[in-house]
Design a protein around this motif. Structure first.
Motif, PDB file in Angstrom:
ATOM      1  N   VAL A  15     -12.923  -2.058  20.451  1.00 39.16           N
ATOM      2  CA  VAL A  15     -13.885  -2.535  20.255  1.00 39.16           C
ATOM      3  C   VAL A  15     -13.779  -3.209  18.839  1.00 39.16           C
ATOM      4  N   LYS A  16     -13.725  -2.532  17.948  1.00 41.31           N
ATOM      5  CA  LYS A  16     -14.006  -2.725  16.401  1.00 41.31           C
ATOM      6  C   LYS A  16     -12.847  -3.118  15.803  1.00 41.31           C
ATOM      7  N   TYR A  17     -12.067  -2.549  16.250  1.00 41.32           N
ATOM      8  CA  TYR A  17     -10.481  -2.745  14.606  1.00 41.32           C
ATOM      9  C   TYR A  17      -8.991  -3.182  16.201  1.00 41.32           C
ATOM     10  N   LEU A  18      -8.742  -3.845  15.078  1.00 46.27           N
ATOM     11  CA  LEU A  18      -6.662  -3.851  15.248  1.00 46.27           C
ATOM     12  C   LEU A  18      -5.912  -2.433  14.973  1.00 46.27           C
ATOM     13  N   VAL A  19      -5.771  -1.494  15.408  1.00 40.32           N
ATOM     14  CA  VAL A  19      -5.205  -0.404  15.821  1.00 40.32           C
ATOM     15  C   VAL A  19      -3.834  -0.659  15.408  1.00 40.32           C
ATOM     16  N   ILE A  20      -3.360  -0.678  14.005  1.00 37.30           N
ATOM     17  CA  ILE A  20      -1.833  -0.751  13.836  1.00 37.30           C
ATOM     18  C   ILE A  20      -1.461   0.689  13.808  1.00 37.30           C
ATOM     19  N   HIS A  21       0.054   1.061  14.729  1.00 41.45           N
ATOM     20  CA  HIS A  21       0.237   2.124  13.962  1.00 41.45           C
ATOM     21  C   HIS A  21       2.044   1.694  13.385  1.00 41.45           C
ATOM     22  N   TYR A  22       2.316   2.409  11.586  1.00 43.42           N
ATOM     23  CA  TYR A  22       3.898   2.414  11.639  1.00 43.42           C
ATOM     24  C   TYR A  22       4.227   3.747  11.143  1.00 43.42           C
ATOM     25  N   CYS A  23       5.505   3.552  11.286  1.00 38.67           N
ATOM     26  CA  CYS A  23       6.413   4.507  10.889  1.00 38.67           C
ATOM     27  C   CYS A  23       7.918   3.648  10.042  1.00 38.67           C
ATOM     28  N   ASN A  24       8.579   4.662   9.658  1.00 43.78           N
ATOM     29  CA  ASN A  24       9.955   4.190   9.181  1.00 43.78           C
ATOM     30  C   ASN A  24      10.703   4.232   9.944  1.00 43.78           C
ATOM     31  N   ASN A  25      10.922   5.027  11.386  1.00 38.66           N
ATOM     32  CA  ASN A  25      11.328   4.996  11.807  1.00 38.66           C
ATOM     33  C   ASN A  25      11.143   3.671  13.611  1.00 38.66           C
ATOM     34  N   PRO A  26      12.821   3.677  14.296  1.00 37.96           N
ATOM     35  CA  PRO A  26      11.482   2.701  15.642  1.00 37.96           C
ATOM     36  C   PRO A  26      10.792   3.829  16.760  1.00 37.96           C
ATOM     37  N   ALA A  27       9.642   3.363  17.763  1.00 29.63           N
ATOM     38  CA  ALA A  27       9.050   4.116  18.076  1.00 29.63           C
ATOM     39  C   ALA A  27       8.791   3.538  19.151  1.00 29.63           C
ATOM     40  N   PHE A  28       8.292   4.352  20.153  1.00 31.64           N
ATOM     41  CA  PHE A  28       8.067   4.203  20.995  1.00 31.64           C
ATOM     42  C   PHE A  28       9.029   3.121  21.832  1.00 31.64           C
ATOM     43  N   GLY A  29       9.901   4.152  22.323  1.00 35.46           N
ATOM     44  CA  GLY A  29      11.162   3.067  23.003  1.00 35.46           C
ATOM     45  C   GLY A  29      11.708   1.822  23.039  1.00 35.46           C
ATOM     46  N   GLN A  46       1.045  -1.737  -0.159  1.00 33.58           N
ATOM     47  CA  GLN A  46       0.201  -0.361  -0.073  1.00 33.58           C
ATOM     48  C   GLN A  46       0.827   1.671   0.359  1.00 33.58           C
ATOM     49  N   LEU A  47       1.732   1.434   0.713  1.00 37.13           N
ATOM     50  CA  LEU A  47       2.543   2.425   0.979  1.00 37.13           C
ATOM     51  C   LEU A  47       3.722   2.216  -0.663  1.00 37.13           C
ATOM     52  N   HIS A  48       3.914   1.525  -1.327  1.00 35.15           N
ATOM     53  CA  HIS A  48       4.493   1.306  -2.529  1.00 35.15           C
ATOM     54  C   HIS A  48       6.212   1.780  -1.952  1.00 35.15           C
ATOM     55  N   LEU A  49       6.682   0.525  -1.268  1.00 32.88           N
ATOM     56  CA  LEU A  49       7.777   0.469  -0.295  1.00 32.88           C
ATOM     57  C   LEU A  49       8.903   0.006  -0.896  1.00 32.88           C
ATOM     58  N   ALA A  50       9.716   0.091  -1.052  1.00 34.86           N
ATOM     59  CA  ALA A  50      11.072  -0.756  -2.212  1.00 34.86           C
ATOM     60  C   ALA A  50      11.481  -1.318  -1.116  1.00 34.86           C
ATOM     61  N   PRO A  51      12.355  -2.832  -1.250  1.00 37.91           N
ATOM     62  CA  PRO A  51      12.333  -4.009  -0.505  1.00 37.91           C
ATOM     63  C   PRO A  51      13.519  -3.324   0.748  1.00 37.91           C
ATOM     64  N   ALA A  52      14.494  -2.301   0.615  1.00 40.73           N
ATOM     65  CA  ALA A  52      15.316  -1.736   1.377  1.00 40.73           C
ATOM     66  C   ALA A  52      14.385  -0.973   2.016  1.00 40.73           C
ATOM     67  N   ASP A  53      13.350  -0.627   2.216  1.00 43.94           N
ATOM     68  CA  ASP A  53      12.664   0.934   3.210  1.00 43.94           C
ATOM     69  C   ASP A  53      12.687   0.377   4.088  1.00 43.94           C
ATOM     70  N   ALA A  54      12.880   0.930   5.226  1.00 47.46           N
ATOM     71  CA  ALA A  54      12.577   0.579   6.574  1.00 47.46           C
ATOM     72  C   ALA A  54      11.145   0.057   7.145  1.00 47.46           C
ATOM     73  N   LEU A  55      10.707  -0.065   7.703  1.00 50.40           N
ATOM     74  CA  LEU A  55       9.246   0.207   8.099  1.00 50.40           C
ATOM     75  C   LEU A  55       8.697  -0.892   9.218  1.00 50.40           C
ATOM     76  N   PHE A  56       8.005   0.241  10.972  1.00 50.80           N
ATOM     77  CA  PHE A  56       8.441  -0.678  11.444  1.00 50.80           C
ATOM     78  C   PHE A  56       6.891  -0.674  11.686  1.00 50.80           C
ATOM     79  N   VAL A  57       6.166  -1.228  12.838  1.00 50.09           N
ATOM     80  CA  VAL A  57       4.332  -1.718  12.703  1.00 50.09           C
ATOM     81  C   VAL A  57       4.463  -2.618  13.831  1.00 50.09           C
ATOM     82  N   TYR A  58       3.726  -1.786  14.477  1.00 45.71           N
ATOM     83  CA  TYR A  58       3.210  -1.822  16.300  1.00 45.71           C
ATOM     84  C   TYR A  58       1.836  -1.820  15.683  1.00 45.71           C
TER      85      TYR A  58
END
Lengths: 211, 106
Positions: free
Chosen positions: B92-106, B58-70
């Motif tokens: 209640v209704k969704y599974l909320v998924i956060h994504y970012c290009n850098n490590p987040a949330f310590g 969906q994000l059209h990322l290249a294989p080398a692009d980093a993605l961090f998913v939480y």
């Protein structure tokens, strides 16, 4: 870093684990990650389930994420880890890497002081079931029965999670077969792994896999 | 292993899955690109790695692009089952998924 694993057949066959492969042989590879299957879509999906950790930092990140997950399961938020100082994060991981029991517990004790003393402070039990050839299973389990107020035992949890398990199923924690009457609160306090999850290995007897 | 007592009631049933589908809600963190559509229905039996692969597409990322998913501030293991993640950590209704290009949330 990637790992291949093979189950070594138990030699001799002790009475408790007769007919069950008990010993795992792990081979850790630091080079030659199998990239060649990437063109094949199905293989790519399998490949993504494999963990490639190239540097110690990535291993640490993986460890910290499991720790945070366990903390969330136990106390309803990952705050205990998030508010911990960077020095303590480093000490915790260094202690795991160097098998330093005292340093590990000096930090880890602060995470679970409340719930060790009282099962009522434990929101859910960080329990993971491990099977052969299928991913681990993690469900939220209450440490205390909501109506009877009795402490949940390992036997209760397995009845709830694996109602169809065949007789003769072997249940191991740290390679030790456990009494089904042991409470999950005691297991969490005394038998958790370094990431604070209790991993329970489930071995079905040969030729009786559940439907 | 013999039954040692009541097993009913110890697995809390606050959320449920219908038709083997879970709605995931994708939220960008930091400088990560926003998606035009942020809610998707995915099969509950999928592994989390499939969600990550889908998101990368969906994000059209290249294989080398980093993605961090939480999920709730931690990164789930790639082989975690999406349905189980929703039952344990979902809204209640969704599974909320956060994504970012850098490590987040310590």
């Amino acid at each position: 870093m990637w790992v291949t694993a093979a189950v070594k057949a138990a030699t001799g066959g002790s009475a408790g684990a007769a007919g069950v492969d008990g010993v795992w042989e792990l081979v850790v590879h630091f080079t030659d990650f199998p990239h060649d299957a990437e063109d094949d879509e199905a293989d790519t999906a399998n490949m993504m389930d494999m963990t490639t950790m190239v540097e110690a930092e990535e291993v640490k990140a993986w460890y910290m994420n499991r720790l945070k997950e366990a903390e969330y399961v136990k106390h309803g938020s990952s705050k205990g880890i998030m508010l911990m100082s960077k020095a303590n994060h480093a000490q915790l991981f260094r202690a795991v890497a160097t098998h330093d029991y005292d340093r590990y517990w000096a930090v880890n004790r602060t995470l679970s002081a409340d719930s060790v003393a009282s099962p009522a402070k434990l929101k859910h039990v960080p329990l993971r079931l491990a099977f052969r050839n299928t991913p681990t299973m993690a469900d939220l389990i209450l440490p205390i029965h909501p109506t009877t107020g009795e402490l949940t035992t390992l036997g209760n949890a397995l009845d709830a999670l694996l109602p169809d398990k065949p007789p003769g199923t072997i249940v191991l924690v740290h390679g030790v077969e456990l009494d089904p009457d042991v409470t999950l609160h005691d297991l969490t306090n005394s038998m958790a792994y370094a990431d604070n999850f209790v991993y329970v290995a489930i071995a079905y007897p040969p030729h009786s896999l559940p439907a | 292993m013999a039954s040692t007592g009541p097993a009913e009631g110890i697995v809390p049933q606050t959320r449920s899955i219908t038709d083997d589908k879970v709605v995931i809600k994708l939220k960008a963190v930091g400088s990560a690109k926003l998606l035009k559509r942020d809610k998707f229905k995915v099969s509950a039996s999928n592994a989390f790695s499939h969600v990550v692969a889908f998101l990368r597409k969906q994000l059209h990322l290249a294989p080398a692009d980093a993605l961090f998913v939480y999920v709730d501030k931690f990164a789930p293991p790639p082989d975690a089952n999406v349905g189980k993640l929703f039952l344990a950590y979902g809204d209640v209704k969704y599974l909320v998924i956060h994504y970012c290009n850098n490590p987040a949330f310590g």
